[in-house]
Enzyme design. Structure first.
Site, short mmCIF file in Angstrom:
data_model
loop_
_atom_site.label_atom_id
_atom_site.label_comp_id
_atom_site.label_asym_id
_atom_site.label_seq_id
_atom_site.Cartn_x
_atom_site.Cartn_y
_atom_site.Cartn_z
N HIS A 76 82.00 70.51 70.74
CA HIS A 76 81.39 70.62 72.06
C HIS A 76 81.70 71.97 72.69
O HIS A 76 82.75 72.55 72.45
CB HIS A 76 81.94 69.55 73.00
N HIS A 78 82.90 73.47 76.08
CA HIS A 78 83.64 72.98 77.24
C HIS A 78 83.48 73.94 78.41
O HIS A 78 83.19 75.12 78.24
CB HIS A 78 85.10 72.77 76.86
N HIS A 94 83.27 68.64 79.02
CA HIS A 94 82.10 69.25 78.37
C HIS A 94 81.27 70.02 79.38
O HIS A 94 81.17 69.64 80.54
CB HIS A 94 81.22 68.18 77.73
N HIS A 102 77.33 61.57 78.49
CA HIS A 102 77.59 62.16 77.19
C HIS A 102 76.73 61.54 76.09
O HIS A 102 76.55 60.34 76.04
CB HIS A 102 79.07 61.97 76.79
N HIS A 111 75.04 65.99 77.64
CA HIS A 111 75.55 67.21 78.25
C HIS A 111 74.93 68.41 77.53
O HIS A 111 74.60 68.32 76.35
CB HIS A 111 77.06 67.32 78.06
N ASP A 114 76.95 69.16 74.39
CA ASP A 114 77.01 68.18 73.30
C ASP A 114 76.27 68.68 72.06
O ASP A 114 75.22 69.32 72.16
CB ASP A 114 76.37 66.86 73.73
N HIS A 155 87.05 68.56 67.67
CA HIS A 155 87.87 67.37 67.83
C HIS A 155 88.30 66.83 66.46
O HIS A 155 87.67 67.11 65.45
CB HIS A 155 87.09 66.30 68.59
N ARG A 172 91.80 67.25 70.58
CA ARG A 172 91.22 68.59 70.39
C ARG A 172 92.11 69.35 69.41
O ARG A 172 93.28 69.58 69.69
CB ARG A 172 91.15 69.30 71.74
#
Length: 181
Positions: A76, A78, A94, A102, A111, A114, A155, A172
């Site tokens: 993602h 951020h 995000h 999401h 998002h 995403d 992630h 993360r």
């Protein structure tokens, strides 16, 4: 499949155009239309790079990863340009200028930050290209590089593409701050 080839061709053309005066073996410089994030783990190991290039209809994103655990990983953009360990929570949530839920499988999503899962092969490498429609690097409502910047996060597990706020994708494990633009 055709869409993937078109996107790859657009990314190649955009990067080639940005690099035309440079040695083709070199990576493109950060500039007005290109930004990059070097992905680093908590252990300071290099896990790849993300290049974002501004196109006519949005941002073209190319993710290249190495040294990763095989399998699918949630990835993602951020909202904050900070990658402080040990958990990279400094990168915030995000990137979501549209205030949506999401995930692509969520009727109220997704998002802008995403993406579908990044598949890492048995050799520890993986790559992916995507487009963020309606986004820009630094101008307008959907600018990636706003006052506090942006980061890219990988992630530890797969994203289920529907659960707020992060698709149940786990901790993360790598993070990179976008530069340039």
């Amino acid at each position: 499949m055709t869409r993937g080839w078109i996107l790859a061709g657009c990314m190649t053309l955009l990067v080639t155009t940005a690099c035309s005066a440079r040695d083709p073996a070199e990576t493109p410089p950060d500039g007005e239309n290109i930004s990059r994030a070097s992905l680093v783990g908590v252990d300071n190991a290099q896990y790849g790079e993300v290049i974002v290039a501004e196109g006519d209809k949005g941002l073209l994103v190319k993710i290249t990863a190495q040294g990763m655990k095989p399998g699918p990983h949630g990835v993602h953009i951020h909202e904050t340009g900070k990658c402080e360990g040990p958990d990279f929570k400094s990168a915030g949530g995000h990137w979501n200028p549209g205030k949506k839920a999401h995930g692509f499988d969520n009727p109220d999503g997704a998002h802008m930050g995403d993406f579908f899962n990044l598949d890492i092969g048995k050799d520890g490498t993986g790559s992916m290209e995507a487009m963020v429609a309606g986004a820009s690097l630094k101008d307008g409502e959907n600018a990636l590089l706003d006052g506090d910047g942006a980061a890219f996060v990988i992630h530890e597990g797969p994203d289920d593409l529907k659960t707020d706020p992060s698709g149940e994708s786990g901790g993360r494990i790598a993070c990179g701050v976008f530069s340039g633009g």
